[in-house]
Enzyme design. Structure first.
Site, PDB file in Angstrom:
ATOM      1  CG  ASP A  30     -12.754  13.839  39.337  1.00 38.67           C
ATOM      2  OD1 ASP A  30     -11.840  12.996  39.267  1.00 38.67           O
ATOM      3  OD2 ASP A  30     -13.019  14.630  38.422  1.00 38.67           O
ATOM      4  CE  LYS A 135     -11.063  13.035  36.291  1.00 34.09           C
ATOM      5  NZ  LYS A 135     -11.721  14.310  36.014  1.00 34.09           N
ATOM      6  CE  LYS A 138     -14.275  20.494  34.116  1.00 40.21           C
ATOM      7  NZ  LYS A 138     -13.877  20.931  35.467  1.00 40.21           N
ATOM      8  CB  CYS A 168     -15.610  14.396  36.059  1.00 44.79           C
ATOM      9  SG  CYS A 168     -14.736  15.971  35.975  1.00 44.79           S
TER      10      CYS A 168
HETATM   11  N1  TIU Z   1     -15.219  16.257  38.622  1.00 49.13           N
HETATM   12  C1  TIU Z   1     -16.035  17.102  37.988  1.00 49.13           C
HETATM   13  O1  TIU Z   1     -17.166  16.777  37.664  1.00 49.13           O
HETATM   14  N2  TIU Z   1     -15.540  18.398  37.755  1.00 49.13           N
HETATM   15  C2  TIU Z   1     -16.364  19.508  37.706  1.00 49.13           C
HETATM   16  O2  TIU Z   1     -15.860  20.613  37.463  1.00 49.13           O
HETATM   17  N3  TIU Z   1     -17.685  19.336  37.945  1.00 49.13           N
HETATM   18  C3  TIU Z   1     -18.637  20.299  38.060  1.00 49.13           C
HETATM   19  O3  TIU Z   1     -19.827  19.949  38.142  1.00 49.13           O
HETATM   20  N4  TIU Z   1     -18.281  21.570  38.101  1.00 49.13           N
END
Ligand code: TIU
Length: 229
Positions: A30, A135, A138, A168
């Site tokens: 991500d 995806k 998370k 995530c």
């Molecule tokens: N990729 C990921 O960690 N998604 C989140 O929403 N992370 C946050 O810390 N908000």
């Protein structure tokens, strides 16, 4: 001390992580504009996105190594279908934010596939031949074919980078661990909006003899590969 099977040993905690390049994948979780840049989903939740930037350079060094060696690279992106049919109301409405997933922001629709914010930052952008996995959750295994891809490639070990450490990255490492994959998380290649969550997540991974996995650094990995190959 138990050792994992393989040919390259990386100093790590709680003990060295040994892997076989034929059975390892680099997973970049991500690294999207939505989390890393101003005007995205991460900032809409009230976070200071600059806290994640330090993870870019070390991750790029590891990515370059995997590319040079021809080893497997997988990039994940969190986001939803344009029609939002895969978005649970519970996720959409959580925290009652001013902007919701699917709403228009400065980089297009938040956390929505096809928008500018959904793209991986240019510094770590995928190249031809690398897997891109979209995806809805998370964890990268939930609602995706990641496990099928890994099994088809005979991958048993994951070197994990990405954001955010306790969301995530943590969810994905736990899902992987329960499926029998061994995970090395590179501490300098992951970032959180919260220092205490970053510290706690990494401490949790490696506690109890590596209950979720191993924690190492990009420099230890690069040095280990250099001396082994
Ligand atoms: N990729 C990921 O960690 N998604 C989140 O929403 N992370 C946050 O810390 N908000």
């Amino acid at each position: 001390m138990n050792k994992t099977k393989g040919s390259i040993s990386v100093p790590a905690e709680p003990y060295e992580f040994t892997f076989d390049p034929e059975h390892v994948a680099l997973v970049c979780i991500d690294f999207q504009r939505d989390f890393m840049e101003a005007g995205g989903f991460g900032e809409s939740l009230g976070n200071d996105v600059s806290t994640l930037r330090g993870s870019i350079k070390p991750t790029r060094a590891v990515l370059d190594l995997f590319r040079e060696k021809g080893w497997t690279v997988i990039h994940t992106r969190e986001g939803h279908r344009e029609d939002l049919t895969d978005l649970f109301p519970a996720k959409r409405d959580r925290g009652n934010p001013s902007l919701r997933i699917g709403d228009e922001g400065p980089m297009g629709r938040l956390l929505t596939r096809g928008s500018a914010g959904h793209e991986i930052i240019p510094e770590l952008a995928p190249i031809e031949g690398e897997v891109i996995l979209d995806k809805p959750g998370k964890g990268a295994f939930y609602g995706t074919d990641l496990e099928t891809i890994l099994r088809a490639k005979s991958i048993t070990q994951l070197i994990i980078t990405g954001v955010t450490t306790e969301v995530c990255v943590q969810s994905t490492a736990r899902e992987a661990n329960d499926r029998g994959f061994e995970c090395l998380i590179l501490s300098d290649c992951t970032g959180s909006y919260f220092q205490e969550f970053y510290d706690a997540a990494l401490n949790m991974f490696k506690a109890q003899g590596g209950i979720v996995g191993w924690v190492g650094t990009s420099t230890s990995l690069l040095a280990a590969v250099d001396s082994a190959t």
